[in-house]
Design an enzyme around this catalytic site. Sequence first.
Site, PDB file in Angstrom:
ATOM      1  N   HIS A  24     -14.814  -0.186 -18.947  1.00  0.00           N
ATOM      2  CA  HIS A  24     -15.854  -1.044 -19.515  1.00  0.00           C
ATOM      3  C   HIS A  24     -16.921  -1.383 -18.493  1.00  0.00           C
ATOM      4  CE1 HIS A  24     -13.475  -2.692 -23.228  1.00  0.00           C
ATOM      5  NE2 HIS A  24     -14.136  -1.580 -23.485  1.00  0.00           N
ATOM      6  N   GLU A  45      -3.002 -10.232 -29.374  1.00  0.00           N
ATOM      7  CA  GLU A  45      -3.198  -9.812 -27.987  1.00  0.00           C
ATOM      8  C   GLU A  45      -2.729 -10.862 -26.991  1.00  0.00           C
ATOM      9  OE1 GLU A  45      -6.563  -7.373 -25.433  1.00  0.00           O
ATOM     10  OE2 GLU A  45      -6.950  -7.899 -27.517  1.00  0.00           O
ATOM     11  N   SER A 100     -15.473   8.428 -37.598  1.00  0.00           N
ATOM     12  CA  SER A 100     -15.464   9.069 -36.273  1.00  0.00           C
ATOM     13  C   SER A 100     -14.047   9.036 -35.734  1.00  0.00           C
ATOM     14  CB  SER A 100     -16.394   8.326 -35.303  1.00  0.00           C
ATOM     15  OG  SER A 100     -15.862   7.051 -34.967  1.00  0.00           O
ATOM     16  N   GLY A 157     -17.250   2.950 -35.408  1.00  0.00           N
ATOM     17  CA  GLY A 157     -16.784   1.679 -34.869  1.00  0.00           C
ATOM     18  C   GLY A 157     -17.730   0.524 -35.090  1.00  0.00           C
ATOM     19  N   CYS A 169     -11.296  13.919  -0.065  1.00  0.00           N
ATOM     20  CA  CYS A 169     -11.021  15.305   0.333  1.00  0.00           C
ATOM     21  C   CYS A 169      -9.554  15.499   0.693  1.00  0.00           C
ATOM     22  CB  CYS A 169     -11.921  15.736   1.490  1.00  0.00           C
ATOM     23  SG  CYS A 169     -11.630  14.850   3.035  1.00  0.00           S
ATOM     24  N   GLU A 185     -25.356   0.673 -31.969  1.00  0.00           N
ATOM     25  CA  GLU A 185     -24.858  -0.597 -31.429  1.00  0.00           C
ATOM     26  C   GLU A 185     -25.935  -1.675 -31.445  1.00  0.00           C
ATOM     27  OE1 GLU A 185     -21.451  -2.479 -29.969  1.00  0.00           O
ATOM     28  OE2 GLU A 185     -21.550  -0.293 -30.002  1.00  0.00           O
ATOM     29  N   HIS A 229     -43.082  13.305 -33.677  1.00  0.00           N
ATOM     30  CA  HIS A 229     -44.177  13.312 -34.655  1.00  0.00           C
ATOM     31  C   HIS A 229     -43.663  13.718 -36.038  1.00  0.00           C
ATOM     32  CE1 HIS A 229     -46.169  13.555 -30.791  1.00  0.00           C
ATOM     33  NE2 HIS A 229     -47.346  13.309 -31.354  1.00  0.00           N
ATOM     34  N   GLU A 274      -9.382   8.044 -26.311  1.00  0.00           N
ATOM     35  CA  GLU A 274      -8.456   7.033 -26.813  1.00  0.00           C
ATOM     36  C   GLU A 274      -7.136   7.669 -27.244  1.00  0.00           C
ATOM     37  OE1 GLU A 274      -8.625   3.814 -26.815  1.00  0.00           O
ATOM     38  OE2 GLU A 274     -10.715   3.468 -26.235  1.00  0.00           O
ATOM     39  N   MET A 278     -49.111  30.467   1.954  1.00  0.00           N
ATOM     40  CA  MET A 278     -49.693  31.656   2.560  1.00  0.00           C
ATOM     41  C   MET A 278     -50.607  31.289   3.717  1.00  0.00           C
ATOM     42  SD  MET A 278     -48.899  34.718   1.404  1.00  0.00           S
ATOM     43  CE  MET A 278     -50.285  35.860   1.493  1.00  0.00           C
ATOM     44  N   ASN A 282     -15.480  12.404 -27.198  1.00  0.00           N
ATOM     45  CA  ASN A 282     -15.472  10.978 -26.862  1.00  0.00           C
ATOM     46  C   ASN A 282     -14.232  10.288 -27.451  1.00  0.00           C
ATOM     47  OD1 ASN A 282     -16.681   8.379 -26.088  1.00  0.00           O
ATOM     48  ND2 ASN A 282     -17.041   8.125 -28.276  1.00  0.00           N
ATOM     49  N   ASN A 306     -26.892   7.002 -41.285  1.00  0.00           N
ATOM     50  CA  ASN A 306     -26.516   8.348 -40.843  1.00  0.00           C
ATOM     51  C   ASN A 306     -25.447   8.952 -41.745  1.00  0.00           C
ATOM     52  OD1 ASN A 306     -28.247   8.610 -38.711  1.00  0.00           O
ATOM     53  ND2 ASN A 306     -26.812   7.878 -37.157  1.00  0.00           N
ATOM     54  N   ARG A 309      -0.221  -6.150 -26.568  1.00  0.00           N
ATOM     55  CA  ARG A 309      -1.377  -5.435 -27.106  1.00  0.00           C
ATOM     56  C   ARG A 309      -2.391  -5.091 -26.024  1.00  0.00           C
ATOM     57  NH1 ARG A 309      -4.771  -6.759 -32.715  1.00  0.00           N
ATOM     58  NH2 ARG A 309      -6.174  -4.978 -32.534  1.00  0.00           N
ATOM     59  N   LYS A 347     -43.052   7.313 -27.736  1.00  0.00           N
ATOM     60  CA  LYS A 347     -44.258   7.570 -28.539  1.00  0.00           C
ATOM     61  C   LYS A 347     -43.838   8.131 -29.896  1.00  0.00           C
ATOM     62  CE  LYS A 347     -48.503  10.285 -28.777  1.00  0.00           C
ATOM     63  NZ  LYS A 347     -49.157  11.532 -28.362  1.00  0.00           N
TER      64      LYS A 347
END
Length: 1579
Positions: free
Chosen positions: A282, A267, A136, A111, A844, A79, A1188, A190, A887, A186, A46, A271, A1217
Amino acid sequence: MKVELSKVPILGKDVVHVGFDIADHIVDTIFQSCPSSTYVVINDTNVEKIPHYVDLCGELQAKLKSGSRILQYSVKPGEAHKTREQKAAIEDYLLSEGCTRDTVIIAVGGGVIGDMIGYVASTFMRGVRVVQVPTSLLAMVDSSIGGKTAVDTPLGKNFIGAFWQPQFVFVDIKWLETLPKREFINGIAEVIKTACIWNAEEFARLEENADLFLQVVNGSKTTQVSVQGQVHELSLTNIDAMLEHVYRLVLESIKVKTHVVSSDEREAGLRNLLNFGHTIGHAYEAILTPQALHGECVSIGMIKEAELSRYLNILSPTQVARLTKILAAYGLPISPDQKWFKDLTLNKKTPLDVLLKKMSIDKKNDGSKKKAVLLETIGKCYGTSAHVVSDEDIRFVLTDETLVYPFKTLENGQEKTIVPPGSKSISNRALILAALGEGTCKIKNLLHSDDTKHMLHAVQQLKGATITWEDNGETVVLKGHGGSTLQATAEPLYLGNAGTASRFLTSVAALVNSTSSQKSVVLTGNARMQERPIGPLVDSLRENGISIDYLNKEKSLPLKINTDSNFKGGRIELAATVSSQYVSSILMCAPYAEEPVTLALVGGKPISKLYIDMTIKMMEKFGIYVKASTEEPNTYHIPKGHYVNPPEYVIESDASSATYPLAYAAMTGTTVTVPNIGFESLQGDARFARDVLKPMGCSVTQTETSTTVTGPPVGGLKPLKHVDMEPMTDAFLTACVVAAVAHDGKEGSRNTTTIEGIANQRVKECNRILAMVDELAKFGVEANELPDGIQVHGLSSIDKLKVPEAIHSYDDHRVAMSFSLLAGMVGATKDALSEPVRILERSCTGKTWPGWWDVLHTQLGAKLDGSEPLQSAVKKNSNSSIVIIGMRAAGKTTVSSWCANALGFKFLDLDTVFEEQYKKGSVKEFVAEHGWDAFRATETKIFEESVKKYGEGYVLSTGGGIVEGAASRKSLKQFASQGGIVLHLHRDIDETIKFLNSDPTRPAYNEDIRNVWERREEWYKECANFTFYAPHCTSSTQFNQLRKTFETFIRTISGKREVKIPTNRSSFVCLTFDDLAAHKEKIPDITAGCSAVELRVDQLKSYDLDFVAKQLSILRLASSSLPIIFTIRTKSQGGQFPDDDKSTLGSLLSLALEVGVEFVDMELTLSSELQYSLVNNKRNTKIIGSHHDFDAKFDWNDSEWENRYNQALSLDVDVVKFVGTAKDFEDNLKLEQFRLQHTAKPLIAINMTDVGKMSRVLNTVLTPVTSSLLPSASAPGQLTLSQINEIYTLLGGFSAKNFYVVGSPISHSRSPVLHNTGYKILGLPHKFEKFETSSASEVKDKLLSKCKLGGLAVTIPLKLDIMEFMDELSESAKLIGAVNTVIPLGDGKFKGDNTDWLGIYNSFLANGVPENVRGNSGFVIGAGGTSRAAVYALHQLGCSDIHLVNRTVEKPHDLKKSFPSEYNLHVLEDSQQAEGISGSVALAVSCVPADKPLDDNLLARVRAVLAKAQGTSFKPTLLEAAYKPAVTPMMKTASDEFSWHIIPGSQMLVHQGVAQFQLWTGFRAPFNAIYSAVTEEQA
């Protein structure tokens, strides 16, 4: 505009470089800092279409130093390709190119590329250098930074990977110019997340710039660019228009992440703060992918985790409101239930248990304990890592239905201080006054709710004030402009269900100035808001010179206020008996009228006068003094002037809301103090404790500014004989639930509390008085309405409270909060465990107290839980009643009876109900006496009552004019919107007129029938969600055919019949006629062997909706309801439909769904609007996502196909298709490789042209075919089904099989000609022969051992004997006790089946017998083997009883014993028993020899039974099982003496053989040709 290049350090190095258009810098830095012999650019296909990528690669090539080389490798996007296999392929490429450890990999992409290529770099040669160039927004601020790399596995995302820090991350904002709008938004999730957890200042800056961002992104345009000779379409956003903002948001977000990563690379703790919103997000993503994007799910996750923080008393409601507002402002979803997001995610369900299961595999969990990041305030997390949270608390925030457990866990003598949010009434008034005032006013303790959110938004839309925030969003700062800047806006002011805002803003709109292009303001709201009254206020303003129009219902929103008209002032009269808000609305705006205002309240005693006093006192604080008239009651004088804003205004807590914690104390025997509401309050509801709770037995202490309530011991509350709650009407609901548990201890007492003065509560968010009566009844508490109040009869003991069915909140905050208190009292005094009480629509309460449930749980100690929502009463595939409209003379009564019969429902003709209620004759006589208007009103009333009373298991046939009444139309549409079926039955209008003009039994129309039709046509379409076109029938055969077609249709649209996608080799024939009417006789032969038939709508001679509907009707009838594929092929996709006629295209696609076609072909190039409309409204229709390539632009390895496949998956189509154009034979091989790699959905993949014919042969599912009977093929290279089968056989796809009929005697067997005819027509290589024997053992030895055996047709005498050699038996074979069909299973194993019963069953259906004959009995003559099949078939047809006769009586008794008792078999031993049969006998099967005279005794019994055929909805029908002679004695008796319809035995023979054919071959047999061959041979 230029922005400077910024370098952001991570782990001590300046790794992240952020700038705009920095390709030069990227290339120079790489070559200077990362010298290498080999640079490898890896990207997805892409990215190659983007000019900026070409520029970057060009720069790399131009500046490459001698001795170095550049390689380039592309992977497929998405992905789905972030896999171990793709990683291995990349590594193989690097090795094959001789890459060594000095290699530098440059990852260019989003990503997916960053994660996977980073992982490749971490393991190739034990680790090589990698440079990240994220393209991105999401990759720029998140995945490219921090060194996390991974690939996905089938068990989950990112489960295999490594930490591998890149040498550089080059963030070039120019990439965002070509980022599609949704991807841009999107990524913002983040960005907001990092600001939310770490940077309050940046969060505030993001709030300020939200409008700019969305304006620019929404303004993105599609453009065409040429890259390396190919033209591509790209989205183009004007980044320059917001460059500073985007640069800052990217940079600040990156700074947060780099700081956190530098502190905690692996992490270990800090982190995981970056995972705020991800624990829950997730889980949603796992269910909603690929339709929902990561950032969208994280947005919802942030809201849920913020609400969890609030629920745990960590985060303030204001902060949750800010987060909600900013996410919505940037175009992100804030709830999975938002309509636009549900449409986007195709209405996928997110079950609570599935969400929790998904959360349980989160990487930061502590074993089985779930962890989430909690927020303390905007810009700061609670603690330095994620916290363990309970499933119970998570469940609560995930659902809108809450379970309230008994209040048993309270501490003895519990004392709590509760501060309710700011008063809704005061908040809304303060916002209006400050907006109209001059100067800056800081408003504190403002209620952050839906109401005030709508009010603030409206003030901004009208440019009434400049609004900013202080104290981290806790204080709103309004800079008013004295009303001078109020300006008309084209955008309607949407106010939800905010009644206060709607009334106040109606008068404000009278002060608004017109612009050159806008001369009006429109106020609107949700469905309930559009029912609430506003008439008296509008009447008063109109009389004062303001031009106001109702845009829908009189006396309710939406309103259109003409801003050219002026608010004159002077004397204004206003009816104030319904709402004091009308008075406050005019009071607050009156100083800005042209003349001083005298406001006279007329029509009776004004309601809620204390709220009028509140408004007047608040106006004083803003500098305007209102004087009450000394001469005229309820009259006020308001001077001209301008408000002057006080520097600060503190909103008092909401006194109505305060009643809930105070009532909690009263009911539970505890103590609660509200510290900022006392007897000096502006609010009438401040009296609640003193005037209601104290007389009921509570201890109440009230100072000027505080109120404390201590309740008596539980069960000690006393009823209140009478209380006038007119000064505090909103608090009556709280009083009702307290009264429900109040008793005086006297035996026989009704414990009655009487509340009056609350008539206005009938026109609030709902009819609150009725709501309390209805919902109290569910607890076992009796209550009754009074003209202006309610009586509640308390229970003598709390133990008598029932656990109710779910409590409906009516989308009313006060109903929900009141019943949350009573719910906790159920079982509160019992030792045994009690069930919780379910309360619906808990959210509510956000209208006035968003954190009420949090207070109830965390501060007051109540145990709450969330629960999976109860299913709606009306659901797809349920027994919801069906309403038929159309009718007069459309056939509603007849078709309704068919419908009821097919579904097992009861039939109710509403005209008959009318006549029963009227009791004075027919509809015609009523109309003659009372007129049409009176009839319509009564008809509407009956319809609404019937829908409510007969909501399940009924077919309701309505009068033709049911759509004439607006109320009836509303009820019809509501029923349809809840999942019910409203079916419009339509006939050719000319035929209808012809019939009506000749029918004297119906009341005459007062106007021309065609005019009636033209008026009603749109109403029928508006109200119905399905349509059935019923053609005019001229024969019983056509009538029977129509019935069969309708029954298939109704079973399909109701979900009783599933539309199945074939799993074996299958095909559909593409019709290319421009009008089917002239060719309908050919259609059975054209469709022979096919699993479906395609109507090419684009090739029809007219696109008129009625014409297309007729074509579909013709096709259904002619093809015996073969599944229809509805296709409109546009010109750009190789068809004839104009690409630019989107309106007609949309109407035709809607028609396809309304008529319930089985498949709709949806071109993947259609607009998103059309695509989402289709997939979200498809009901039981399957969607084929098609694309097509007629111009042979795309090789099968091109990313176009990959992108289209991912698009199809994201739309969740049922079948994909793809049609390419083959230029050489190799294209077919590439296609097959593509097919092997794409198995997520059934895939039709073929190539056009003669070279591509091979792909058609190899395609497995629903291959498009043509027919020699068609004028032309619909595509180049299209083959007939027989051609495909013949070629497939030559290739070895089909192996020739041998089939046999076995038994004796079989010399006259028609089976060989039957099957061989089918094989020949369909091009199958098989052969069917006779094998005569009386020995099952011989069959086993000589045939069952043959390797090419395809199957056996078993006849007498082997149907029982062959069973011992079967490994499996079908259910029918077991019950019938005989096998007539042997099916090889492989490995020497065989299955025995019986198709004799299908021969009988399908013969009946083919002759007009409905699929279900409930209420009718069946009749079997004979007791041999075929009789057993007949019994089974009649039971499958729904016969309530089955009567047996035989020459001897012993055999039928044996037959009866072998079937279950529910078959209701009755042996008729003599004529007397036969004559004594009750009910109607409608079906008979003769299974006695036809070549011998009938026994007189048997014949007498047969005649007695045949005479019982009365009152059936179809002609009684006898099937003769013998096919010789052509007319048997039994056939003559039934036909000549009793006028029964007769089915000859040849039909049973063919139908059972056709069933065998389909079992053995998987193909639908060519019935007509087979039948002709069998009967010709027989003749």
